[in-house]
Design an enzyme around this catalytic site. Structure first.
Site, PDB file in Angstrom:
ATOM      1  CB  THR A  63      -0.945  -0.007   1.219  1.00 50.59           C
ATOM      2  OG1 THR A  63      -1.797  -1.158   1.115  1.00 50.59           O
ATOM      3  CG2 THR A  63      -1.826   1.233   1.264  1.00 50.59           C
TER       4      THR A  63
ATOM      5  CG  PHE B  75       0.485   4.442   3.849  1.00 51.51           C
ATOM      6  CD1 PHE B  75       0.995   3.213   3.459  1.00 51.51           C
ATOM      7  CD2 PHE B  75      -0.607   4.468   4.704  1.00 51.51           C
ATOM      8  CE1 PHE B  75       0.430   2.022   3.901  1.00 51.51           C
ATOM      9  CE2 PHE B  75      -1.186   3.290   5.156  1.00 51.51           C
ATOM     10  CZ  PHE B  75      -0.668   2.062   4.753  1.00 51.51           C
TER      11      PHE B  75
END
Ligand code: PEP
Ligand code: MN
Length: 572
Positions: free
Chosen positions: A176, A178
């Site tokens: 992921t 960020f």
């Protein structure tokens, strides 16, 4: 460093922020909007939010929040991080997988474990929770052995749970991205040395080409895009705003220039921030990144000047060398007229001893009613002819918009006489990184021609071959007047190789071979001539095109060692 995170202690946002600041103090927030508020109000120095997952894509809540939260310029993005994401399913001690009836987690995490869940717990109820670590806390509080949570492994120990299975995400590469933000002017975190990225939100009027032109502002300057996402404009159904990430800081000249253009085009432009790009484990997409010419300092000696390479420079096109020991013989039809015709001509050129194939797919015609070329089909046929004969191909590009397309097929981009001073075309051709054949304009002085070449060199592409193709004089007996002075003079002034196109200079086939020989005697590094299997039927420039026997004769004169060259057989 106090960092607001979405989720409770042990959340992925916290782990992501710790990749930047191992010692940070996490400020847990229930929603992404709460993390923004914490930073705005000074309860946190920075915030860290997930923006995109490699398996399930965009975190739309964060995207929508960026628009609301960053529009007034109070906040700015300062960093990005990438976090490998591995999920563990956990429950109270003594629980067994087969007894689990309900699984809690953040919807993004549930989405990343879909395959494991449907295989091992097809009947379990999947319950969306506000946070992964928060669902572990909840399962611990309930104490029910039929409930489980999906979270990062450390959340199990933190809440007194035990792992039932680890690494249950659908793909082991799961990660992921960020974004980290702070208040503008807040003490900046370590700046780092780049490479940088810039994130923007662009709102555009609903008219044809608006998005294309916005993206062209970047591509025309060699600025690479790393992300593009659209989100609906809530108050105007079926209209969208676009989120764009580009390589480079907003202060870099080429990015700054592109942003200036986008701002002029767009209904609204929000620059979310420029920040150091996360590079660990990310494949590098960095390509040819020249500095725009007008940001290049004027050199003491022009780049084309012979003093820079007194021995003359060599321009390579595949295996061929312009300016090397042997003249390069380029031949082919004025226009690519059909597949059969270009393949037949290519075979003849190759077997006669030609070195390279020419042929126009995009034709500059005096009348708009004349044959304009086959376009993309013509490029494909040329590429097929190259496959079959091994001859590199040169073809004309008429406009800067078409440079990427033509450069995709061609080994060399021809800039025609009519376009010699089309400076945006010169820049775009230079940026493609493909060698350029720069024809002299029919009305251009030698100085203007050399300065046009200087544009290409200044843009960072040293591979320019000049082409004298006749200039317009009072003489009407021939199409143009071949300026052999120019060939000799250019060789004195510039280190760039110069070739001659006797076909367009003469306009009559019978003059082509003598002029070709004269050009080589004057020091030309090669020739480009028009050849057609049936000149009388040609769709353009028939009168000046050699037929195949005439070309065989010319090739023998240009390459007298022809007998010793391996001649490819004509293939069916
Ligand atoms: C051509 O090569 O077919 C052509 C159009 O040439 P120029 O630009 O020299 O007229
Ligand atoms: Mn022509």
């Amino acid at each position: 460093m106090r960092v607001a995170i979405q989720g409770t202690h042990g959340a992925f946002s916290e782990a992501a922020a710790r990749r930047r600041w191992p010692e940070l103090e996490a400020i847990p927030c229930r929603e992404v909007a709460d993390a923004v508020a914490a930073v705005r109000e000074g309860r946190a120095d920075a915030g860290c939010l997930p923006i995109e997952n490699s398996l399930i894509g965009s975190v739309t809540a964060t995207y929508d929040l960026l628009h609301e939260a960053f529009g007034d310029g109070t906040l700015a993005l300062t960093h990005e991080t990438l976090l490998p994401v591995h999920h563990t399913i956990m429950a109270v001690p003594g629980a067994r997988v087969e007894d689990i009836r309900r699984v809690y987690s953040h919807p993004v995490a549930l989405g990343q474990c879909r395959r494991w869940l449907s295989k091992h717990l097809p009947n379990a109820e999947l319950v969306s929770a506000w946070d992964t670590a928060g669902s572990a806390e909840m399962v611990a509080a309930h104490g029910d052995p039929t409930e489980a949570a999906i979270a990062a492994l450390p959340a199990a120990a933190a809440h007194g749970l035990v792992p039932l299975a680890e690494r249950i995400e659908d793909d082991p590469t799961n990660q992921t991205r960020f974004l980290i933000f702070s208040r503008q002017g807040a003490p900046a975190a370590p700046a780092g040395s780049g490479p940088f990225k810039t994130s923007l939100i662009v709102s555009l009027d609903h008219r044809p080409g608006m998005l294309a032109h916005t993206l062209l502002a970047f591509s025309a300057r060699g600025v690479n895009l790393t992300a593009l996402q659209s989100r609906p404009e809530p108050s105007a159904p079926w209209t969208y705003r676009f989120y764009v990430d580009v390589e480079g800081a907003a202060t870099e000249p080429r990015v700054a220039e592109a942003l200036e253009e986008v701002e002029a085009l767009a209904a609204q432009l929000i620059i979310l921030g420029s920040y150091e790009a996360w590079t660990e484990g990310v494949p590098s997409f960095q390509i040819f990144h020249p500095t725009p010419a007008h940001h290049v300092k004027k050199p003491d000696i022009p780049l084309i000047d012979r003093r820079r390479a007194p021995q003359g420079s060599i321009v390579k096109v595949r295996h061929l060398e312009f300016g090397g020991a042997s003249p390069v013989l380029i031949a082919g039809p004025c226009s690519v007229e059909s597949r059969e015709m270009i393949l037949e001509t290519a075979d003849a050129v190759a077997s006669a001893g030609g070195d390279m194939l020419r042929g126009g797919a995009f034709k500059p015609r005096t009348s708009p009613y004349d044959f304009q070329g086959l376009g993309v089909k013509g490029l494909r046929y040329l590429a097929e002819a190259r496959e079959r004969t091994g001859l590199p191909i040169v073809t004309e590009v008429l406009s800067w918009e078409e440079v990427p397309l033509v450069a995709h097929f061609a080994d060399m981009l021809q800039i025609g006489a009519r376009n010699m001073q089309n400076f945006s075309l010169l820049r775009a051709a230079a940026r493609s990184g493909v060698p350029v054949l720069l024809k002299r304009g029919a009305g251009a002085t030698i100085e203007e021609w050399l300065m046009a070449a200087e544009y290409v060199l200044a843009e960072g592409n040293p591979n320019v071959v000049l082409c004298e193709r006749g200039i317009r004089t009072f003489e009407r007996a021939t199409r143009h007047t071949l300026d052999l002075n120019a060939v000799v003079l250019v060789r004195e002034r510039s280190h760039l190789p110069v070739v001659v196109d006797p076909s367009h200079a003469a306009g009559v086939a019978s003059l082509v071979t003598p002029l070709a020989e004269a050009s080589l005697a004057a020091g030309a590094a090669g020739l480009i001539v028009e050849v057609h299997p049936n000149p009388k039927q040609a769709m353009s420039d028939g009168p000046q095109s050699l037929d195949i026997p005439m070309f065989i004769d010319l090739a023998r004169r240009v390459h007298p060692d022809l007998e010793r060259r391996k001649v490819r057989p004509l293939t069916a």
